[in-house]
Enzyme design. Structure first.
Site, PDB file in Angstrom:
ATOM      1  N   LYS A 158       0.355  -1.273   0.161  1.00 59.33           N
ATOM      2  CA  LYS A 158      -0.587  -0.376  -0.364  1.00 59.33           C
ATOM      3  C   LYS A 158       0.970   1.258   0.303  1.00 59.33           C
ATOM      4  O   LYS A 158       2.079   1.445   0.512  1.00 59.33           O
ATOM      5  CB  LYS A 158      -0.407   0.341   1.321  1.00 59.33           C
ATOM      6  CG  LYS A 158      -2.116  -1.124   1.430  1.00 59.33           C
ATOM      7  CD  LYS A 158      -2.393  -1.348   2.137  1.00 59.33           C
ATOM      8  CE  LYS A 158      -4.309  -0.202   2.541  1.00 59.33           C
ATOM      9  NZ  LYS A 158      -4.843  -0.415   3.686  1.00 59.33           N
ATOM     10  N   GLY A 164      -8.531   6.395  -2.362  1.00 56.84           N
ATOM     11  CA  GLY A 164      -9.581   6.562  -3.178  1.00 56.84           C
ATOM     12  C   GLY A 164      -8.739   4.707  -4.237  1.00 56.84           C
ATOM     13  O   GLY A 164      -8.707   4.722  -4.493  1.00 56.84           O
ATOM     14  N   GLU A 200       1.304  -5.009   4.062  1.00 51.39           N
ATOM     15  CA  GLU A 200       0.564  -5.820   5.079  1.00 51.39           C
ATOM     16  C   GLU A 200      -0.204  -6.887   5.191  1.00 51.39           C
ATOM     17  O   GLU A 200      -0.093  -6.878   3.800  1.00 51.39           O
ATOM     18  CB  GLU A 200      -0.491  -4.679   5.778  1.00 51.39           C
ATOM     19  CG  GLU A 200      -2.370  -3.940   5.464  1.00 51.39           C
ATOM     20  CD  GLU A 200      -2.016  -3.088   6.035  1.00 51.39           C
ATOM     21  OE1 GLU A 200      -2.131  -2.030   6.275  1.00 51.39           O
ATOM     22  OE2 GLU A 200      -3.789  -2.831   4.998  1.00 51.39           O
ATOM     23  N   LYS A 201      -0.641  -7.723   5.822  1.00 45.43           N
ATOM     24  CA  LYS A 201      -1.469  -9.207   5.936  1.00 45.43           C
ATOM     25  C   LYS A 201      -2.861  -8.763   4.787  1.00 45.43           C
ATOM     26  O   LYS A 201      -3.298  -7.719   5.004  1.00 45.43           O
ATOM     27  CB  LYS A 201      -1.902  -9.344   6.752  1.00 45.43           C
ATOM     28  CG  LYS A 201      -3.087 -10.622   6.883  1.00 45.43           C
ATOM     29  CD  LYS A 201      -2.196 -12.247   7.875  1.00 45.43           C
ATOM     30  CE  LYS A 201      -2.775 -13.523   7.241  1.00 45.43           C
ATOM     31  NZ  LYS A 201      -2.140 -13.812   5.586  1.00 45.43           N
ATOM     32  N   TYR A 202      -3.003  -9.376   3.414  1.00 42.64           N
ATOM     33  CA  TYR A 202      -4.433  -9.265   2.718  1.00 42.64           C
ATOM     34  C   TYR A 202      -4.515  -9.776   3.628  1.00 42.64           C
ATOM     35  O   TYR A 202      -5.178 -10.912   3.314  1.00 42.64           O
ATOM     36  CB  TYR A 202      -3.927  -9.614   1.080  1.00 42.64           C
ATOM     37  CG  TYR A 202      -4.907  -9.535   0.741  1.00 42.64           C
ATOM     38  CD1 TYR A 202      -5.963  -7.960   0.003  1.00 42.64           C
ATOM     39  CD2 TYR A 202      -6.102 -10.668   0.463  1.00 42.64           C
ATOM     40  CE1 TYR A 202      -6.310  -8.114  -0.540  1.00 42.64           C
ATOM     41  CE2 TYR A 202      -6.853 -10.541  -1.092  1.00 42.64           C
ATOM     42  CZ  TYR A 202      -7.005  -9.496  -0.942  1.00 42.64           C
ATOM     43  OH  TYR A 202      -8.428  -8.835  -1.703  1.00 42.64           O
ATOM     44  N   LEU A 203      -6.430  -9.413   3.669  1.00 42.94           N
ATOM     45  CA  LEU A 203      -7.500  -9.921   4.594  1.00 42.94           C
ATOM     46  C   LEU A 203      -8.390 -10.660   3.358  1.00 42.94           C
ATOM     47  O   LEU A 203      -9.179 -10.235   2.202  1.00 42.94           O
ATOM     48  CB  LEU A 203      -7.793  -9.492   5.581  1.00 42.94           C
ATOM     49  CG  LEU A 203      -6.877  -9.199   6.856  1.00 42.94           C
ATOM     50  CD1 LEU A 203      -7.491  -7.538   7.006  1.00 42.94           C
ATOM     51  CD2 LEU A 203      -6.893  -9.969   7.233  1.00 42.94           C
ATOM     52  N   GLU A 287      -7.291   3.494   8.628  1.00 45.00           N
ATOM     53  CA  GLU A 287      -6.899   4.378   8.308  1.00 45.00           C
ATOM     54  C   GLU A 287      -7.540   5.100   9.350  1.00 45.00           C
ATOM     55  O   GLU A 287      -9.224   4.661   9.809  1.00 45.00           O
ATOM     56  CB  GLU A 287      -7.050   5.411   6.684  1.00 45.00           C
ATOM     57  CG  GLU A 287      -8.679   4.865   6.140  1.00 45.00           C
ATOM     58  CD  GLU A 287      -8.197   6.031   4.595  1.00 45.00           C
ATOM     59  OE1 GLU A 287      -7.249   6.548   4.548  1.00 45.00           O
ATOM     60  OE2 GLU A 287      -9.054   6.007   4.399  1.00 45.00           O
ATOM     61  N   ARG A 291     -12.262  14.403   9.149  1.00 46.36           N
ATOM     62  CA  ARG A 291     -13.274  14.929   8.608  1.00 46.36           C
ATOM     63  C   ARG A 291     -14.677  14.974   8.349  1.00 46.36           C
ATOM     64  O   ARG A 291     -14.751  13.225   9.143  1.00 46.36           O
ATOM     65  CB  ARG A 291     -13.268  15.305   6.706  1.00 46.36           C
ATOM     66  CG  ARG A 291     -13.206  13.804   6.645  1.00 46.36           C
ATOM     67  CD  ARG A 291     -12.727  13.958   4.988  1.00 46.36           C
ATOM     68  NE  ARG A 291     -12.737  12.869   4.018  1.00 46.36           N
ATOM     69  CZ  ARG A 291     -13.146  11.924   3.927  1.00 46.36           C
ATOM     70  NH1 ARG A 291     -13.902  12.079   4.274  1.00 46.36           N
ATOM     71  NH2 ARG A 291     -13.245  10.993   3.652  1.00 46.36           N
ATOM     72  N   VAL A 294     -19.021  11.334   3.790  1.00 50.13           N
ATOM     73  CA  VAL A 294     -20.895  11.275   3.400  1.00 50.13           C
ATOM     74  C   VAL A 294     -21.623  10.383   3.947  1.00 50.13           C
ATOM     75  O   VAL A 294     -22.218  11.065   3.510  1.00 50.13           O
ATOM     76  CB  VAL A 294     -19.505  10.974   1.557  1.00 50.13           C
ATOM     77  CG1 VAL A 294     -21.236  10.709   0.568  1.00 50.13           C
ATOM     78  CG2 VAL A 294     -19.149  11.649   0.943  1.00 50.13           C
TER      79      VAL A 294
HETATM   80  P1  ADP Z   1      -7.959   4.283   1.176  1.00 52.78           P
HETATM   81  O1  ADP Z   1      -7.498   5.354   1.330  1.00 52.78           O
HETATM   82  O2  ADP Z   1      -7.091   4.014  -1.115  1.00 52.78           O
HETATM   83  O3  ADP Z   1      -9.029   3.977   0.536  1.00 52.78           O
HETATM   84  P2  ADP Z   1      -7.995   2.209   2.771  1.00 52.78           P
HETATM   85  O4  ADP Z   1      -7.177   1.661   3.067  1.00 52.78           O
HETATM   86  O5  ADP Z   1      -9.160   2.884   3.278  1.00 52.78           O
HETATM   87  O6  ADP Z   1      -7.378   2.679   0.930  1.00 52.78           O
HETATM   88  O7  ADP Z   1      -8.650   1.281   2.113  1.00 52.78           O
HETATM   89  C1  ADP Z   1      -9.385   1.042   0.764  1.00 52.78           C
HETATM   90  C2  ADP Z   1     -10.050   0.248   0.847  1.00 52.78           C
HETATM   91  O8  ADP Z   1      -9.137  -1.289   0.394  1.00 52.78           O
HETATM   92  C3  ADP Z   1     -10.762  -0.509   2.156  1.00 52.78           C
HETATM   93  O9  ADP Z   1     -11.555  -0.318   2.309  1.00 52.78           O
HETATM   94  C4  ADP Z   1     -10.546  -1.954   1.887  1.00 52.78           C
HETATM   95  O10 ADP Z   1     -11.747  -2.454   0.736  1.00 52.78           O
HETATM   96  C5  ADP Z   1      -9.122  -2.413   0.892  1.00 52.78           C
HETATM   97  N1  ADP Z   1      -8.089  -3.349   1.139  1.00 52.78           N
HETATM   98  C6  ADP Z   1      -7.337  -2.491   2.570  1.00 52.78           C
HETATM   99  N2  ADP Z   1      -6.863  -3.077   3.117  1.00 52.78           N
HETATM  100  C7  ADP Z   1      -6.666  -3.796   2.884  1.00 52.78           C
HETATM  101  C8  ADP Z   1      -5.957  -5.267   4.084  1.00 52.78           C
HETATM  102  N3  ADP Z   1      -5.341  -5.537   4.215  1.00 52.78           N
HETATM  103  N4  ADP Z   1      -6.460  -6.222   2.891  1.00 52.78           N
HETATM  104  C9  ADP Z   1      -7.710  -6.496   2.496  1.00 52.78           C
HETATM  105  N5  ADP Z   1      -8.739  -5.533   1.837  1.00 52.78           N
HETATM  106  C10 ADP Z   1      -7.362  -4.425   1.899  1.00 52.78           C
END
Ligand code: ADP
Length: 451
Positions: A158, A164, A200-203, A287, A291, A294
């Site tokens: 990431k 987004g 990070e670990k992908y869930l 995260e 703010r 929506v």
């Molecule tokens: P952004 O700021 O780009 O929206 P986020 O960290 O909020 O990034 O992640 C956006 C979306 O990506 C999450 O709502 C989820 O769907 C997916 N995601 C993020 N991190 C993970 C993870 N570690 N494992 C699986 N899906 C993830």
């Protein structure tokens, strides 16, 4: 209290803020681009100032023009809404330097949470559970393979500056890792001008559950429960509900208290949202958004608390007027984001609304900036409104939502209403049985049926 608030935004959120100001008896200033001369927020505000051409970079993101608009009108506070300058720490600093209050957190807190690596480290220090991953960022010198082996595959690469869903790449196995890192780095550099990455670990099948918090910057903070925003397309939320069908009261209280406690330690000021992935009963911080979101109305419908009113009060220096025990959760609320897009292809559909008839009745709220005859400009995001429905139970809420969708008329452009009409009749949605991948799978199946 403020003598005049400038609303540095457009569309439904500008109207939402304007309504809170009006109820508080505070005069408002709308700013707008030349494309938005006839927008509802401009018509309803007490004063308005044109701040530039249609392109957002030259108008809604134009800090000198917004400052000049404050000066001309005598506004002593700015509400940034969401998007645009709402998470721009520099904007908050510049306003404060000119003696104008930024209705939001301190620039330090915006900055910490805007960098995902720093946000994650901070969250962990504050006692918030995080996704297992690299200890901070990964650099070209690091043994990334050893880090990924330690985390366990699949891993997600990431971008620290991410937003987004950009700059995010999955490595299913060791063989994919180098490519995932190089593509994420290139994408992050191009999108954010910052190629810092972490892993990070992908869930596999998580839900997206987020906790709404409010703090007064003086060490008092509360949580207002959670929202389930798992129904997403390309990492963009589409349908949100409060409470989450996946949590019970004890889990809600537990994660809510962890978040409120963290905000007390941080002395966080204003409204914020702490976002988690939730899988097998565990929460993992992803995260924090510093703010208004929506989807904030679903929380308002269930708690009866006006979040914008609280933001304004807190920014004016008031202490938090609500204790945790005063926060009660009544019934169920769902929000559908109505976009000017084709419901099957998601192609944008700007143009003139020839007929407009929003639904009404008990438990129904439509937050929108459009009207019959309004011409949607092509320059901004496609959200034209939000349908928010409240019921005493989730079942009642879904029944009411089905009725509202059938009543809603928006002619002249394509909207995403037909998608929601399908969703309310889907058994998984009725059961609340969905994760963050559910909608993409559903859309793929639907498009196959049509071929
Ligand atoms: P952004 O700021 O780009 O929206 P986020 O960290 O909020 O990034 O992640 C956006 C979306 O990506 C999450 O709502 C989820 O769907 C997916 N995601 C993020 N991190 C993970 C993870 N570690 N494992 C699986 N899906 C993830």
């Amino acid at each position: 209290m403020f003598s005049k608030i400038l609303i540095a935004n457009r569309g439904e959120i500008a109207l939402r803020i304007l309504r809170a100001c009006r109820e508080l008896g505070i005069p408002t200033v709308a700013v707008h681009s030349t494309a938005d001369e006839n927008a509802m927020h401009v018509r309803l505000a007490d004063e308005s100032v044109c701040i530039g051409p249609p392109v957002a970079r030259d108008s809604y993101l134009n800090i000198p023009q917004i400052l000049a608009a404050c000066e001309i009108t005598g506004a002593d506070a700015v509400h940034p809404g969401y998007g645009f300058l709402s998470e721009n720490a520099r904007f908050a600093e510049i306003l404060e330097a000119h003696g104008i209050t930024f209705i939001g957190p301190t620039s330090d807190h915006i900055r910490i949470m805007g960098d995902k690596i720093q946000a994650k480290t901070t969250a962990e220090q504050l006692g918030i559970p995080v996704v297992p991953g690299s200890d901070g960022g990964i650099t070209p010198e690091d043994d990334v393979h050893a880090i990924a082996d330690h985390i366990g595959y699949p891993v997600l690469v990431k971008a620290a500056a991410g937003g987004g869903g950009r700059g995010m790449k999955v490595a299913q196995t060791k063989a994919d890792l180098d490519t995932a890192i190089s593509t994420a780095r290139a994408e992050a550099k191009a999108a954010f001008g910052d190629d810092a990455l972490y892993m990070e670990k992908y869930l596999g099948k998580p839900r997206h559950i987020e906790v709404q918090v409010l703090g007064d910057g003086q060490g008092n903070a509360i949580h207002l429960g959670e929202r389930d925003c798992s129904l997403q397309r390309r990492h963009q939320k589409v349908f949100e509900e409060c409470p989450s069908p996946a949590l019970n009261d004890a889990q809600r209280k537990n994660i809510g208290e962890i978040c409120a406690d963290a905000m007390r330690k941080l002395k966080y000021r204003g409204a914020g949202t702490i976002e988690f992935l939730y899988e097998n009963g565990e929460f993992y911080f992803i995260e924090m958004n510093t703010r208004l979101q929506v989807e904030h109305p679903v929380t308002e419908m269930v708690t009866g608390i006006d979040l914008v009113n609280e933001q304004i009060r807190i920014a004016s220096g008031a202490t938090l007027g609500i204790d945790q025990q005063d926060v009660t959760f009544e019934g169920h609320a769902i929000e559908c984001r109505i976009n000017a897009e084709n419901a099957a292809t998601f192609a944008p559909s700007p143009g003139t609304i020839t007929h407009y008839h929003p639904p009404g009745g008990l438990g129904v709220r439509v937050d929108s900036g459009v009207y019959q005859g309004y011409k949607i400009p092509p320059h901004y995001d496609s959200l034209i409104g939000k349908l928010i429905v409240h019921g005493r139970t989730r079942v009642e809420c879904m029944m009411r939502l089905r009725r509202c969708l059938a009543e809603f008329v928006v002619d002249g452009i394509d909207t995403t209403i037909p998608l929601f009409t399908k969703l309310v009749d889907n058994q998984d949605i009725a059961n609340g049985a969905y994760d963050i991948h559910w909608l993409e799978k559903f859309l793929a199946e639907e498009s196959q049926k049509e071929q």
